[in-house]
Motif scaffolding. Structure first.
Motif, PDB file in Angstrom:
ATOM      1  N   ILE A 126       0.840  -1.203   0.000  1.00 51.36           N
ATOM      2  CA  ILE A 126       0.000   0.000   0.000  1.00 51.36           C
ATOM      3  C   ILE A 126       0.872   1.249   0.000  1.00 51.36           C
ATOM      4  CG2 ILE A 126      -1.577   1.363   1.423  1.00 51.36           C
ATOM      5  CD1 ILE A 126      -2.939  -1.215   2.244  1.00 51.36           C
ATOM      6  N   LYS A 127       1.916   1.239   0.825  1.00 53.38           N
ATOM      7  CA  LYS A 127       2.819   2.386   0.867  1.00 53.38           C
ATOM      8  C   LYS A 127       3.493   2.596  -0.478  1.00 53.38           C
ATOM      9  CE  LYS A 127       6.645   4.281   3.559  1.00 53.38           C
ATOM     10  NZ  LYS A 127       7.632   4.036   4.634  1.00 53.38           N
TER      11      LYS A 127
ATOM     12  N   PRO B 284      -0.578   1.112  -9.645  1.00 52.04           N
ATOM     13  CA  PRO B 284      -1.584   0.206  -9.085  1.00 52.04           C
ATOM     14  C   PRO B 284      -1.023  -1.194  -8.849  1.00 52.04           C
ATOM     15  CG  PRO B 284      -1.980   0.544 -11.427  1.00 52.04           C
ATOM     16  CD  PRO B 284      -0.864   1.468 -11.050  1.00 52.04           C
ATOM     17  N   VAL B 285      -1.513  -1.838  -7.800  1.00 50.55           N
ATOM     18  CA  VAL B 285      -1.093  -3.188  -7.446  1.00 50.55           C
ATOM     19  C   VAL B 285      -2.336  -4.069  -7.359  1.00 50.55           C
ATOM     20  CG1 VAL B 285       0.065  -4.632  -5.726  1.00 50.55           C
ATOM     21  CG2 VAL B 285       0.891  -2.318  -6.162  1.00 50.55           C
ATOM     22  N   ILE B 286      -2.288  -5.230  -8.011  1.00 49.37           N
ATOM     23  CA  ILE B 286      -3.392  -6.199  -7.964  1.00 49.37           C
ATOM     24  C   ILE B 286      -2.907  -7.428  -7.217  1.00 49.37           C
ATOM     25  CG2 ILE B 286      -5.043  -7.540  -9.305  1.00 49.37           C
ATOM     26  CD1 ILE B 286      -4.684  -5.620 -11.603  1.00 49.37           C
TER      27      ILE B 286
ATOM     28  N   MET C 213      -7.958  -2.550   4.294  1.00 45.49           N
ATOM     29  CA  MET C 213      -6.771  -1.826   3.859  1.00 45.49           C
ATOM     30  C   MET C 213      -6.783  -1.542   2.363  1.00 45.49           C
ATOM     31  SD  MET C 213      -4.000  -3.977   6.113  1.00 45.49           S
ATOM     32  CE  MET C 213      -2.530  -3.135   5.559  1.00 45.49           C
ATOM     33  N   VAL C 214      -7.278  -2.474   1.563  1.00 41.48           N
ATOM     34  CA  VAL C 214      -7.223  -2.321   0.110  1.00 41.48           C
ATOM     35  C   VAL C 214      -8.361  -1.417  -0.367  1.00 41.48           C
ATOM     36  CG1 VAL C 214      -6.150  -4.577  -0.167  1.00 41.48           C
ATOM     37  CG2 VAL C 214      -8.631  -4.382  -0.312  1.00 41.48           C
ATOM     38  N   ASP C 215      -8.239  -0.948  -1.625  1.00 44.52           N
ATOM     39  CA  ASP C 215      -9.253  -0.054  -2.185  1.00 44.52           C
ATOM     40  C   ASP C 215     -10.427  -0.816  -2.793  1.00 44.52           C
ATOM     41  OD1 ASP C 215      -7.811   2.427  -1.711  1.00 44.52           O
ATOM     42  OD2 ASP C 215      -6.412   1.722  -3.230  1.00 44.52           O
TER      43      ASP C 215
ATOM     44  N   ARG D 213     -17.504 -10.416  -9.264  1.00 45.15           N
ATOM     45  CA  ARG D 213     -18.300  -9.461  -8.499  1.00 45.15           C
ATOM     46  C   ARG D 213     -17.379  -8.495  -7.747  1.00 45.15           C
ATOM     47  NH1 ARG D 213     -23.671 -11.084  -7.816  1.00 45.15           N
ATOM     48  NH2 ARG D 213     -24.087 -13.279  -8.275  1.00 45.15           N
ATOM     49  N   SER D 214     -17.913  -7.342  -7.425  1.00 39.85           N
ATOM     50  CA  SER D 214     -17.199  -6.361  -6.614  1.00 39.85           C
ATOM     51  C   SER D 214     -17.837  -6.320  -5.232  1.00 39.85           C
ATOM     52  CB  SER D 214     -17.258  -4.975  -7.278  1.00 39.85           C
ATOM     53  OG  SER D 214     -16.684  -4.004  -6.447  1.00 39.85           O
ATOM     54  N   LEU D 215     -17.071  -6.709  -4.205  1.00 41.83           N
ATOM     55  CA  LEU D 215     -17.574  -6.691  -2.834  1.00 41.83           C
ATOM     56  C   LEU D 215     -17.321  -5.342  -2.169  1.00 41.83           C
ATOM     57  CD1 LEU D 215     -16.380 -10.212  -1.618  1.00 41.83           C
ATOM     58  CD2 LEU D 215     -18.508  -9.596  -2.770  1.00 41.83           C
ATOM     59  N   LYS D 216     -16.281  -4.645  -2.634  1.00 41.74           N
ATOM     60  CA  LYS D 216     -15.944  -3.331  -2.108  1.00 41.74           C
ATOM     61  C   LYS D 216     -15.246  -2.559  -3.217  1.00 41.74           C
ATOM     62  CE  LYS D 216     -12.645  -1.032   0.958  1.00 41.74           C
ATOM     63  NZ  LYS D 216     -11.541  -1.221   1.917  1.00 41.74           N
TER      64      LYS D 216
END
Length: 452
Positions: A198-199, A207-209, A229-231, A248-251
């Motif tokens: 994240i930092k 971007p990081v996947i 913590m993640v976006d 699906r997108s949960l968040k």
């Protein structure tokens, strides 16, 4: 070497304790607290090449730049839709799913198609294994770099040399850092490695996947704080015995969580399904009783789904109520409405309901199709293949209006349906010459039109 200190963590929820105890106070699970060695020495995990930035100063909200961030196009329509239009620079995306469902295949396929320099880091497969899969999926690509490494310090060293525009990690449970003295996959390792990534993402705007394993309960393995913590948190679902997969997108901090992406698993990789109705509708020659087509919405996408019902005489005295992909309590409510308002005696009969395609639907607009399929099976009279429904059923038997009904009608018209039943309380601004719109207000009217 700095002095090491041990601490105790719950492997289920990540709560930290100063000493061991049998039950976790937070999640109430037993025998999940284990001892891990942690190092309290302050170290910098990610060291940017540029000078250390000064501490940010507070700004007035009017002074903050409000220009919209340009998203990175993945060249994958389904993934773009679920993410809200593409990848946001500097974001952290977590992808979870069952083992063998196709998480690695999806991200490798996307990384090979991306028009950006991509670093694909794998801690589970060798470079030769990834090369074999890549050759099966698509042709050669010069923008994708493959790295097999599990140590975050080595990964960051390679990132500084290659300078990629997107980083993909497969998977977060295999990574470990030197600053935590516990094994890879433990609560503290997952939390620390994610914090380092994240930092890195926020400081470099890259971007990081992440790929995340899931537990037998279907939740992402590791501490629950990982999802906070993640976006973005994506869920890759499906049955390994079938070829279709659902994303699906949960968040999602940058878009809607109601969107849906559908793929078909082939020998050459995952194919985008641009018209989901092709997998959700049965292609049958003759008309059969007990089926009805519903017009539903998943996010911004209209879907035509098939509802199947079977009504038979109860053999064991107590009637069964079984549903697949539909809320069982809502089915019981609709059966009570049919018995009270429409006069059908279903209290002594078994009722089985199924939503085809393996998806779960909670849109109340499919109530009318559920009622039609149940009555069709009960009367053994088929509903026409070119008839569909979009309406919510109330407790008094009235047909309530549903939102965005015109989008549902347009989808039904495009797919060749001749008739659609909707509530007469829906306000239509235009006429549809290609489809007959039947306006109904009560269940009795629907029964009279369909079954005489």
């Amino acid at each position: 070497m700095a002095k090491l200190k041990t601490s105790f963590f719950c492997q289920n929820c990540g709560t930290q304790y100063s000493k061991w105890q049998g039950q976790c106070n937070a999640c109430k699970e037993w025998n999940t607290i284990v001892e891990e060695v942690i190092q309290k020495e302050e170290k910098t995990s990610w060291k940017p090449t540029s000078e250390i930035k000064k501490a940010p100063k507070p700004l007035k909200i009017a002074e903050i730049d409000s220009s919209q961030e340009v998203r990175m196009d993945t060249l994958d329509g389904e993934l773009n839709r679920v993410l809200g239009g593409g990848i946001v620079p500097g974001s952290l995306i977590l992808l979870g799913g069952e083992p063998g469902i196709g998480k690695s295949t999806l991200l490798l396929q996307i990384s090979l198609k991306l028009p950006y320099k991509t670093l694909y880091v794998s801690g589970e497969e060798s470079q030769k294994q990834i090369k074999m899969r890549a050759e099966r999926i698509t042709s050669k690509d010069d923008n994708c770099y493959i790295l097999t490494e599990t140590k975050t310090q080595n990964i960051f060293r390679q990132i500084q040399e290659i300078e990629p525009e997107i980083v993909i990690i497969d998977s977060i449970q295999t990574l470990h850092t030197d600053y935590i003295e516990s094994t890879a996959g433990s609560i503290s390792q997952i939390r620390e490695c994610t914090a380092e990534l994240i930092k890195f993402a926020k400081e470099t705007n890259i971007p990081v996947i992440l790929i995340g394993h899931i537990t037998k309960d279907g939740t992402i393995a590791g501490p629950k704080i990982l999802e906070h913590m993640v976006d973005t948190v994506l869920q890759f679902e499906g049955d390994r015995n079938h070829v279709y997969r659902i994303l699906r997108s949960l968040k999602n901090r940058f878009g809607s969580t109601a969107e849906l992406g559908i793929y078909e698993m082939l020998g050459s990789g995952l194919r985008e399904v641009s018209n989901p109705s092709e997998i959700l509708l049965s292609h049958r020659e003759e008309e059969l009783s007990g089926t009805a087509i519903a017009s539903t919405l998943e996010g911004m996408r209209p879907l035509m789904i098939e509802i199947q019902a079977l009504v038979s005489t109860a053999v064991y005295g107590t009637p069964q109520r079984s549903t697949t992909g539909y809320n069982a309590k809502r089915l019981n409510m609709l059966l009570a409405v049919l018995e009270k308002r429409a006069g059908f005696r279903l209290g002594t009969k078994d009722v089985f309901l199924n939503v085809t395609g393996g998806i779960s639907v909670d849109d109340p607009a499919i109530d009318l199709a559920v009622v039609a399929s149940i009555l069709s099976s009960n009367e053994d009279i088929a509903v026409g293949k070119d008839v569909c429904f979009a309406g919510e059923v109330g407790l008094s038997g009235e047909i309530r209006p549903v939102n965005r009904v015109e989008q549902r009608i347009q989808e039904a018209e495009k797919l060749g349906f001749a008739t659609i039943f909707i509530s007469k309380y829906n306000k239509l601004s235009t006429k549809y010459p290609g489809i007959k719109v039947v306006l109904v207000s009560k269940i009795e009217e629907v029964v009279e039109i369909l079954f005489g």
